[in-house]
Design an enzyme around this catalytic site. Structure first.
Site, mmCIF file in Angstrom:
data_model
loop_
_atom_site.group_PDB
_atom_site.id
_atom_site.type_symbol
_atom_site.label_atom_id
_atom_site.label_comp_id
_atom_site.label_asym_id
_atom_site.label_seq_id
_atom_site.Cartn_x
_atom_site.Cartn_y
_atom_site.Cartn_z
ATOM 1 C CG ASP A 199 -1.953 1.007 1.289
ATOM 2 O OD1 ASP A 199 -2.797 0.987 0.389
ATOM 3 O OD2 ASP A 199 -1.958 1.848 2.212
ATOM 4 C CD GLU B 231 -2.077 2.462 -3.625
ATOM 5 O OE1 GLU B 231 -3.176 2.980 -3.880
ATOM 6 O OE2 GLU B 231 -1.551 2.546 -2.499
HETATM 7 C C1 GLC Z 1 -4.270 3.017 -0.688
HETATM 8 C C2 GLC Z 1 -5.484 2.137 -0.615
HETATM 9 C C3 GLC Z 1 -6.651 2.978 -0.179
HETATM 10 C C4 GLC Z 1 -6.345 3.526 1.207
HETATM 11 C C5 GLC Z 1 -5.023 4.277 1.217
HETATM 12 C C6 GLC Z 1 -4.542 4.516 2.610
HETATM 13 O O1 GLC Z 1 -4.375 4.002 -1.634
HETATM 14 O O2 GLC Z 1 -5.695 1.511 -1.854
HETATM 15 O O3 GLC Z 1 -7.854 2.266 -0.172
HETATM 16 O O4 GLC Z 1 -7.367 4.399 1.602
HETATM 17 O O5 GLC Z 1 -4.010 3.542 0.578
HETATM 18 O O6 GLC Z 1 -4.094 3.324 3.173
#
Ligand code: GLC
Length: 554
Positions: free
Chosen positions: A216, A270
């Site tokens: 994440d 991500e």
């Molecule tokens: C990422 C996740 C999202 C979350 C954020 C904070 O972007 O995909 O859903 O709110 O991180 O953890």
């Protein structure tokens, strides 16, 4: 036509070509009848995933959490939230998925934890000088009384990225950093204890059989020394809280840990960054294995833009030797059936256009064509739960059911991400469309639209022309024909509104993004089409607008 020589080496590792299905745990299937998806629900649906033909699943966070951000605020990284089940069930799910031939990637949330995590509680309770404060970013405020935040950073969810604490004796204290909600304090990755803790968490899940991690906010862990102001006109490629150089060493350390386990475990990032060059640095051979291609997700449904982003994707990945990936939607975006039905089909993370008119039939037609496009491209592909059913974004959820913190933090200006998180419809005629068991004691945590019966799994399974049937056929053909091919495509000359490429020796993919039918060459063998073909004046066949076909190699 010649086929490039295949290297005699061993087959590419699974993750280079995998079709990975994203399970948004709280909305996939409710096994215990409390209206929230859970591990039991997933276990019961493993045969569905096997039959769909995906190689792996990615599970969104299932850890102990107060759920201020739907589980992305983790209070215990080594246990399961009771809402979803328990650790024994998680271990059993990993084993059961493996027995069905499915790998499991779990979500890892390292940028921040929950404000209920023992470290943060210790940091607050210990008062000024508490050692646990060093695990976070606690700074004195600016202004004569420390009444102003330490810098000008803004939270991704809106509002200042800082909150001020009250000391145990009731006096106003320092501020702490939270790039997301106040319940998600950012961890200080300069601190060796933070690093050691996450290395241990990786091992904890690897020891239990996890096949990898979706990382994440992978671009966000390191912060610029001194946490300088962003300033009035920031350079978006050089922000003090994202893509800061030190982040790469973290992934080098993790890569070594993951590589020490058998079975090709993976790190998937991500990584949301403005330039492909910045993004590609995370995919160097000793860092993350792959990442989500958000440039592709954000691209409009237009031939030149799509072709450009496909070419740029290859150009960015090729030098670092990482496989490209293709993704159309996830739990943070407006579902692509809805995006593709709007006048402006593009997307960005600031997209608040939930109210824009959208032609759902058009959007679904394009989404089906997009499915054949993404599943034909070389590399890995992600399917967000419900993509395979052609689900639209639910745009009319009433205020009182919305749970995403972005809704409240933006004062209602941003209706948030709940509309792509509505529980799946499994059975057209069952209560809660089969999301919960028939004797459930609660209704689904977000209401499902009345018309979703027609989109339910059982209704679509019985219909050979359904989106579910299209995905199943495409995933099966992909597995049969594309596995083991070189990770390249060859563009074929076509009309400007048509995208046409060969996976040499295996299939030709043709997508018509124009307004006129695209004629097929006489004798072309159609393997799969996203919609019915039409007939031309001279009796030939043509691909109508917003339709894709896979053809046998010429
Ligand atoms: C990422 C996740 C999202 C979350 C954020 C904070 O972007 O995909 O859903 O709110 O991180 O953890």
């Amino acid at each position: 036509m010649t086929t490039p020589a295949q290297p005699a080496a061993s087959p590419a590792p699974w993750w280079r070509t995998a079709a990975i299905y994203q399970i948004y745990v709280r909305s996939f299937a409710d096994g215990n009848g409390d209206g929230v998806g859970d591990i039991r629900g997933i276990s019961e649906r493993l045969p569905y995933l096997r039959d769909l033909g995906v190689d792996a699943v990615w599970l969104t966070p299932w850890y102990v959490s107060p759920m201020a951000d739907a589980g992305y605020d983790v209070a215990d990284y080594r246990d399961i939230d009771p809402l979803f089940g328990d650790l024994a069930e998680a271990e059993a799910l990993l084993a059961a998925a493996h027995a069905q031939g499915l790998r499991v990637v779990v979500d890892l949330v390292p940028n921040h934890c929950s404000d209920q995590h023992p470290w943060f509680r210790e940091a607050l309770a210990g008062g000024p000088g508490a050692a646990a404060r060093e695990l976070f970013w606690f700074l004195p405020g600016r202004g004569p009384e420390g009444e102003l935040p330490p810098n000008d950073w803004v939270s991704y969810f809106g509002g200042p990225a800082w909150s001020r604490i009250t000391e145990p004796d009731g006096s106003p204290g320092p501020w702490y950093l939270h790039m997301f909600a106040p319940e998600q304090p950012d961890l200080n990755w300069e601190h060796p204890r933070v690093r050691a803790e996450f290395e241990d968490i990786l091992r904890f899940w690897l020891d239990r059989g996890a096949d990898g991690f979706r990382v994440d906010v992978a671009h966000g862990l390191a912060k610029k020394p001194g946490l300088p102001d962003v300033g009035p006109e920031p350079d978006v490629t050089d922000l003090p809280y994202q893509d800061v150089a030190g982040v790469h060493q973290i992934y080098r350390d993790w890569r070594r840990i993951v590589a020490g386990y058998p079975g090709e475990r993976v790190l998937v990032g991500e990584v949301w960054l403005p330039s492909p060059a910045q993004y590609a640095r995370y995919l160097r051979p000793d860092e993350l294995h792959s990442a989500f291609n958000f440039d592709f997700l954000c691209a409009p449904w237009e031939p030149a833009a799509l072709r450009r982003v496909i070419d740029e994707t290859f150009a960015a990945h090729e030098p670092v030797g990482a496989p490209p990936t293709w993704v159309l939607s996830n739990h943070d975006t407006i579902r692509h059936v809805t995006r593709y039905g709007r006048a402006d089909t593009s997307f960005d993370m600031g997209d608040k256009r939930l109210g824009d008119p959208s032609d759902e039939r058009l959007g679904r037609r394009r989404a089906r064509a997009a499915a054949l496009l993404t599943l034909a491209l070389p590399g890995g592909v992600y399917v967000y739960q419900g993509d395979e059913l052609g689900l639209p974004e639910v745009r009319d959820l009433p205020d009182e059911v919305l749970q995403d913190p972005t809704f409240v933090r933006s004062g209602g200006a941003d209706r948030g991400r709940d509309g792509c998180r509505v529980p799946l419809p499994w059975a057209a005629d069952a209560p809660a469309f089969g999301f919960s068991p028939p004797d459930a004691r609660a209704t689904p945590w977000l209401p499902q639209p009345a018309g979703w019966g027609a989109l339910a799994v059982d209704a679509q399974r019985a219909d050979p022309d359904s989106t579910l049937s299209l995905y199943r056929s495409a995933l099966a053909l992909r597995r049969e024909r594309l596995r083991g091919l070189p990770e390249t495509l060859r563009w074929v000359a076509s009309a400007p509104d048509v995208l046409c490429f060969d996976r040499v020796g295996a299939l030709r993919c043709l997508v018509n993004l124009g307004e006129a039918p695209a004629p097929l060459p006489a004798g072309a063998e159609v393997l799969l089409a996203s919609g019915p073909l039409t007939t031309t004046a001279d009796g030939g066949r043509a691909v109508p607008p917003d339709t894709a076909v896979w053809l046998a190699p010429a």
